[in-house]
Design a protein around this motif. Structure first.
Motif, PDB file in Angstrom:
ATOM      1  N   ASN A  32      31.583  68.235  40.980  1.00 37.07           N
ATOM      2  CA  ASN A  32      31.064  67.565  39.784  1.00 37.07           C
ATOM      3  C   ASN A  32      30.216  68.504  38.942  1.00 37.07           C
ATOM      4  O   ASN A  32      30.267  68.450  37.702  1.00 37.07           O
ATOM      5  CB  ASN A  32      30.269  66.314  40.160  1.00 37.07           C
ATOM      6  CG  ASN A  32      31.160  65.101  40.289  1.00 37.07           C
ATOM      7  OD1 ASN A  32      32.006  64.852  39.442  1.00 37.07           O
ATOM      8  ND2 ASN A  32      30.972  64.346  41.350  1.00 37.07           N
ATOM      9  N   GLN A  58      27.743  64.523  34.249  1.00 30.32           N
ATOM     10  CA  GLN A  58      28.500  64.842  35.457  1.00 30.32           C
ATOM     11  C   GLN A  58      27.761  65.894  36.289  1.00 30.32           C
ATOM     12  O   GLN A  58      27.774  65.840  37.515  1.00 30.32           O
ATOM     13  CB  GLN A  58      29.902  65.312  35.092  1.00 30.32           C
ATOM     14  CG  GLN A  58      30.839  65.363  36.280  1.00 30.32           C
ATOM     15  CD  GLN A  58      32.298  65.520  35.869  1.00 30.32           C
ATOM     16  OE1 GLN A  58      32.631  65.576  34.688  1.00 30.32           O
ATOM     17  NE2 GLN A  58      33.163  65.586  36.854  1.00 30.32           N
ATOM     18  N   LYS A  61      25.087  64.106  38.152  1.00 29.63           N
ATOM     19  CA  LYS A  61      25.691  63.388  39.277  1.00 29.63           C
ATOM     20  C   LYS A  61      25.930  64.353  40.438  1.00 29.63           C
ATOM     21  O   LYS A  61      25.673  64.027  41.594  1.00 29.63           O
ATOM     22  CB  LYS A  61      27.016  62.747  38.836  1.00 29.63           C
ATOM     23  CG  LYS A  61      27.726  62.000  39.938  1.00 29.63           C
ATOM     24  CD  LYS A  61      29.035  61.391  39.428  1.00 29.63           C
ATOM     25  CE  LYS A  61      29.776  60.682  40.540  1.00 29.63           C
ATOM     26  NZ  LYS A  61      31.038  60.097  40.071  1.00 29.63           N
TER      27      LYS A  61
END
Length: 79
Positions: A32, A58, A61
């Motif tokens: 990610n 992202q 994350k």
């Protein structure tokens, strides 16, 4: 079933499952972060703010997934 007396004897999660989960979290986190960085740079290069923001999200994350994997490893080491 955690927390129930006697549940430990029948816990379907083995130490190997915990190791795999820790490694999976770290791997997903890395993927990610890499994908997010690519989207961030592509969005910046093409003046696409939405893509750039998606990439930044992202990456965050991915950092969270890494932290989750590290926490699992630290908890396992305490056992």
């Amino acid at each position: 079933m955690r927390g129930v007396i006697g549940a430990g004897c029948c816990d379907p999660k083995s130490d190997e499952d915990h190791d795999m989960s820790e490694q999976e979290d770290k791997t997903k986190g890395t993927l990610n972060k890499v994908a997010g960085e690519a989207k961030d740079k592509l969005g910046d290069a093409t003046d696409n703010q939405d893509l750039q923001n998606e990439g930044k999200g992202q990456k965050l994350k991915g950092h969270g997934q890494d932290a989750k994997g590290e926490a699992k490893g630290a908890l396992k080491d305490k056992d």
